[in-house]
Design a protein around this motif. Structure first.
Motif, PDB file in Angstrom:
ATOM      1  N   SER A  66       0.826  -1.196   0.000  1.00  0.00           N
ATOM      2  CA  SER A  66       0.000   0.000   0.000  1.00  0.00           C
ATOM      3  C   SER A  66       0.861   1.248   0.000  1.00  0.00           C
ATOM      4  CB  SER A  66      -0.909   0.002   1.235  1.00  0.00           C
ATOM      5  OG  SER A  66      -0.138   0.230   2.411  1.00  0.00           O
ATOM      6  N   ILE A  67       0.194   2.404   0.060  1.00  0.00           N
ATOM      7  CA  ILE A  67       0.915   3.684   0.083  1.00  0.00           C
ATOM      8  C   ILE A  67       1.660   3.872   1.396  1.00  0.00           C
ATOM      9  CG2 ILE A  67      -0.628   4.817  -1.555  1.00  0.00           C
ATOM     10  CD1 ILE A  67      -2.085   6.067   0.779  1.00  0.00           C
ATOM     11  N   PRO A  71       6.035   4.732  -2.134  1.00  0.00           N
ATOM     12  CA  PRO A  71       5.616   6.076  -2.540  1.00  0.00           C
ATOM     13  C   PRO A  71       4.609   5.978  -3.686  1.00  0.00           C
ATOM     14  CG  PRO A  71       7.823   5.598  -3.349  1.00  0.00           C
ATOM     15  CD  PRO A  71       7.460   4.486  -2.418  1.00  0.00           C
ATOM     16  N   SER A  72       3.553   6.774  -3.611  1.00  0.00           N
ATOM     17  CA  SER A  72       2.478   6.684  -4.603  1.00  0.00           C
ATOM     18  C   SER A  72       2.386   7.953  -5.439  1.00  0.00           C
ATOM     19  CB  SER A  72       1.135   6.443  -3.898  1.00  0.00           C
ATOM     20  OG  SER A  72       0.066   6.515  -4.819  1.00  0.00           O
ATOM     21  N   PHE A  73       2.251   7.768  -6.746  1.00  0.00           N
ATOM     22  CA  PHE A  73       2.035   8.870  -7.682  1.00  0.00           C
ATOM     23  C   PHE A  73       0.673   8.719  -8.348  1.00  0.00           C
ATOM     24  CE2 PHE A  73       6.533   8.510  -7.025  1.00  0.00           C
ATOM     25  CZ  PHE A  73       6.952   9.835  -6.935  1.00  0.00           C
ATOM     26  N   ASP A 265     -15.324  16.228  -3.412  1.00  0.00           N
ATOM     27  CA  ASP A 265     -15.095  15.226  -2.378  1.00  0.00           C
ATOM     28  C   ASP A 265     -14.056  15.762  -1.405  1.00  0.00           C
ATOM     29  OD1 ASP A 265     -14.408  12.752  -0.956  1.00  0.00           O
ATOM     30  OD2 ASP A 265     -15.418  11.725  -2.604  1.00  0.00           O
ATOM     31  N   THR A 266     -14.332  15.681  -0.116  1.00  0.00           N
ATOM     32  CA  THR A 266     -13.385  16.201   0.876  1.00  0.00           C
ATOM     33  C   THR A 266     -12.362  15.161   1.317  1.00  0.00           C
ATOM     34  OG1 THR A 266     -14.811  15.671   2.774  1.00  0.00           O
ATOM     35  CG2 THR A 266     -15.105  17.835   1.730  1.00  0.00           C
ATOM     36  N   GLN A 267     -12.200  14.088   0.544  1.00  0.00           N
ATOM     37  CA  GLN A 267     -11.207  13.069   0.880  1.00  0.00           C
ATOM     38  C   GLN A 267      -9.810  13.639   1.112  1.00  0.00           C
ATOM     39  OE1 GLN A 267      -8.577  11.707  -1.389  1.00  0.00           O
ATOM     40  NE2 GLN A 267      -7.871  10.470   0.337  1.00  0.00           N
ATOM     41  N   PRO A 268      -9.365  14.683   0.381  1.00  0.00           N
ATOM     42  CA  PRO A 268      -8.036  15.236   0.650  1.00  0.00           C
ATOM     43  C   PRO A 268      -7.855  15.773   2.064  1.00  0.00           C
ATOM     44  CG  PRO A 268      -8.797  15.932  -1.520  1.00  0.00           C
ATOM     45  CD  PRO A 268      -9.958  15.283  -0.826  1.00  0.00           C
ATOM     46  N   PHE A 269      -8.941  16.019   2.773  1.00  0.00           N
ATOM     47  CA  PHE A 269      -8.865  16.543   4.134  1.00  0.00           C
ATOM     48  C   PHE A 269      -9.238  15.474   5.158  1.00  0.00           C
ATOM     49  CE2 PHE A 269      -9.828  20.784   2.037  1.00  0.00           C
ATOM     50  CZ  PHE A 269      -8.532  21.271   2.185  1.00  0.00           C
ATOM     51  N   GLY A 270      -8.259  14.779   5.671  1.00  0.00           N
ATOM     52  CA  GLY A 270      -8.461  13.901   6.818  1.00  0.00           C
ATOM     53  C   GLY A 270      -9.080  12.551   6.573  1.00  0.00           C
ATOM     54  N   ILE A 271      -9.270  12.144   5.318  1.00  0.00           N
ATOM     55  CA  ILE A 271      -9.905  10.854   5.029  1.00  0.00           C
ATOM     56  C   ILE A 271      -8.926   9.951   4.277  1.00  0.00           C
ATOM     57  CG2 ILE A 271     -11.840   9.690   3.904  1.00  0.00           C
ATOM     58  CD1 ILE A 271     -13.431  12.275   4.168  1.00  0.00           C
ATOM     59  N   GLN A 272      -8.727   8.755   4.785  1.00  0.00           N
ATOM     60  CA  GLN A 272      -7.829   7.801   4.132  1.00  0.00           C
ATOM     61  C   GLN A 272      -8.379   7.379   2.771  1.00  0.00           C
ATOM     62  OE1 GLN A 272      -4.933   6.907   5.300  1.00  0.00           O
ATOM     63  NE2 GLN A 272      -4.971   7.195   7.509  1.00  0.00           N
ATOM     64  N   GLY A 273      -7.491   6.907   1.908  1.00  0.00           N
ATOM     65  CA  GLY A 273      -7.928   6.408   0.607  1.00  0.00           C
ATOM     66  C   GLY A 273      -8.839   5.201   0.746  1.00  0.00           C
ATOM     67  N   GLN A 274      -8.519   4.306   1.683  1.00  0.00           N
ATOM     68  CA  GLN A 274      -9.310   3.128   2.072  1.00  0.00           C
ATOM     69  C   GLN A 274     -10.039   2.449   0.907  1.00  0.00           C
ATOM     70  OE1 GLN A 274     -11.096   5.005   5.421  1.00  0.00           O
ATOM     71  NE2 GLN A 274     -12.585   6.176   4.287  1.00  0.00           N
ATOM     72  N   SER A 405       7.220  -3.342  -9.313  1.00  0.00           N
ATOM     73  CA  SER A 405       8.230  -4.340  -8.950  1.00  0.00           C
ATOM     74  C   SER A 405       9.453  -3.687  -8.312  1.00  0.00           C
ATOM     75  CB  SER A 405       8.652  -5.149 -10.187  1.00  0.00           C
ATOM     76  OG  SER A 405       9.351  -4.323 -11.103  1.00  0.00           O
ATOM     77  N   GLU A 406       9.597  -2.375  -8.515  1.00  0.00           N
ATOM     78  CA  GLU A 406      10.704  -1.632  -7.923  1.00  0.00           C
ATOM     79  C   GLU A 406      10.267  -0.830  -6.702  1.00  0.00           C
ATOM     80  OE1 GLU A 406      12.984   0.656 -10.706  1.00  0.00           O
ATOM     81  OE2 GLU A 406      12.787  -0.850 -12.287  1.00  0.00           O
ATOM     82  N   GLY A 407       9.047  -1.075  -6.237  1.00  0.00           N
ATOM     83  CA  GLY A 407       8.588  -0.409  -5.036  1.00  0.00           C
ATOM     84  C   GLY A 407       8.035   0.979  -5.256  1.00  0.00           C
ATOM     85  N   ILE A 408       7.463   1.230  -6.439  1.00  0.00           N
ATOM     86  CA  ILE A 408       6.869   2.533  -6.752  1.00  0.00           C
ATOM     87  C   ILE A 408       5.455   2.313  -7.281  1.00  0.00           C
ATOM     88  CG2 ILE A 408       7.017   4.615  -8.163  1.00  0.00           C
ATOM     89  CD1 ILE A 408      10.025   4.123  -8.385  1.00  0.00           C
TER      90      ILE A 408
END
Length: 449
Positions: A66-67, A71-73, A265-274, A405-408
């Motif tokens: 997971s993130i 690191p997640s892009f 969507d207010t997900q950027p504020f305090g809500i996990q991607g889940q 496969s490289e962890g990205i």
């Protein structure tokens, strides 16, 4: 031993059989023909003790990536942002965590105040006059706005125009919603990553109830809301803007351009991607449309002693008024996630939200410049917030597998939505991405060119 559930004992089994008048379980199911009855035991592994069972599931969970690990892009509607520790501390309190929709609002002052603060913050961010107590998510909030637009005039209009630069999945949700009342949903083409204003003007007619755009749009590009507002005004159509609320910490709010409805969507504020939800949609608009707003509005007042209090001011939904007069069939709101967003925004403060937004712009710009220097083409190169499209030179789905496969965790493969974009990757860079991670991402992409 403390059990996480209450197991059925043999005494329980015997007591239940006696109550229904059966001597054993086989007699209980004797009415079922033998031809369809299982005549052997279930092929179930031997039961584990509680410690062994917990260890087994922890082993399975550890196989997930997971993130938190890589690191997640990846963005496109669900983002990896910092969540202050105060968020979980507040929303885990029993009076909030177990609270449901307040049907007796006068005894739920804490819950109502939390919702009121959420509404106030959203109204401030969007530049709008009012905001409701939240929606299920950003996509359904957008669909509700489309339906509201079609019910504004006595001579009901039947057409909604939606820009091709709106999130494809959001467009699908809107299409699903408008099918019921048999509205026409027409797509306005894009030009160089933004809405084609000239095409919009040619599509505008007296039957158009609303024009839907996204700001920043699905490709991360900033739309010119001034031109879009002017085009909508030609026929008195509502301008509906779907917007990332964090971006509004640095961008001019849609309300300042004369938007009629702002959703997101207010997900950027305090809500996990889940895993894509649950999230929290917001719905902000002008006072003119107050009685058409779906869901609820919480208001502030004073009691007979002059003390501040909160009330459910409007509940324009089918449970409270005649169904044919209801503006929506939404039956609840995302109170807990709305609270999480309120706590996060309060923790950041006005300056913090702006600083967080600026970091997104700067880090995305650094990544974009680094990719250009590495020889990559930025598709629709122009003003962006924290997302942009890069041509990776090969099918993005293959590149993402190699990056993983490289962890990205790479960006979104746009080939999912159109074959001609199979080499295009929607890259997101938030404030959490370190310079070293961005450099690693660029180097890995360059090596796979």
């Amino acid at each position: 031993m403390t059990h996480r559930y209450l197991p059925m004992t043999e005494d329980d089994r015997r007591e239940m059989l006696e109550t229904v008048g059966a001597s054993d379980v086989s007699e209980l199911f004797s009415d079922i023909p033998k031809s369809v009855r299982l005549d052997q035991g279930l092929d179930v592994r031997k039961a584990l003790s509680e410690p062994a069972l917990i260890e087994y599931f922890q082993t399975l969970a550890a196989r997930n990536d997971s993130i938190k690990k890589y690191p997640s892009f990846l963005g496109a509607g669900v983002y990896d942002h910092h969540i202050p520790s105060t968020v979980d501390a507040v929303i885990s309190r029993s009076e909030f965590y177990t609270a449901y929709t307040p049907y007796q609002p006068e005894v739920s002052q804490g819950e109502l105040q939390a919702v009121y603060e959420f509404q106030s913050m959203i109204a401030t961010l969007t530049g709008m006059e009012i905001a409701n107590s939240s929606m299920y998510d950003g996509h359904t909030s957008l669909a509700e706005a489309a339906l509201m637009a079609a019910t504004q005039k006595r001579m009901k209009k039947q057409t909604i125009l939606i820009s091709e630069t709106v999130h494809p999945e959001a467009r699908d949700v809107v299409q699903t919603f408008v099918n019921g009342p048999r509205l026409n949903l027409e797509t306005v083409p894009s030009e160089k990553g933004v809405t084609d204003v000239q095409a919009l003007k040619e599509m505008i007619s007296s039957d158009v109830a609303g024009v839907i755009v996204q700001y920043p749009n699905f490709y991360g590009t900033i739309e010119d809301l001034t031109q879009l507002r002017e085009a909508a005004d030609e026929v008195g159509a509502l301008l509906i803007v779907k917007s990332n609320p964090l971006a509004l910490g640095v961008l001019t709010p849609p309300g300042d351009f004369g938007a009629d409805v702002v959703v997101g969507d207010t997900q950027p504020f305090g809500i996990q991607g889940q895993y894509g939800g649950p999230h929290c949609g917001y719905f902000a608009t002008k006072k003119t449309f107050m009685r058409k707003v779906p869901g609820r509005l919480v208001g502030e007042t004073v009691d007979e002693e002059g003390q501040r209090g909160y009330v459910l001011t409007l509940q324009a939904r089918e449970q409270h008024i005649r169904r044919d007069k209801a503006t929506s069939n939404i039956c609840s709101n995302q109170a807990l996630n709305a609270l999480a967003s309120s706590v996060a925004m309060s923790a950041f403060g006005k300056k913090g939200v702006k600083e967080m937004a600026v970091q997104n712009v700067q880090k995305a710009h650094y990544a974009k410049t680094s990719l250009k220097d590495a020889g990559f083409t930025i598709v629709h190169d122009g003003p962006h917030f924290n997302e942009f499209v890069v041509d990776v030179g090969r099918p993005a789905v293959e590149v993402n597998k190699e990056l993983f496969s490289e962890g990205i965790i790479g960006g979104l493969d746009l080939g999912r939505f159109s074959p001609e974009q199979e080499q295009h990757m929607l890259v997101c860079v938030t404030e959490l991405r370190k310079k070293e991670e961005i450099d690693q991402f660029v180097a890995a992409l360059k090596a796979k060119k």
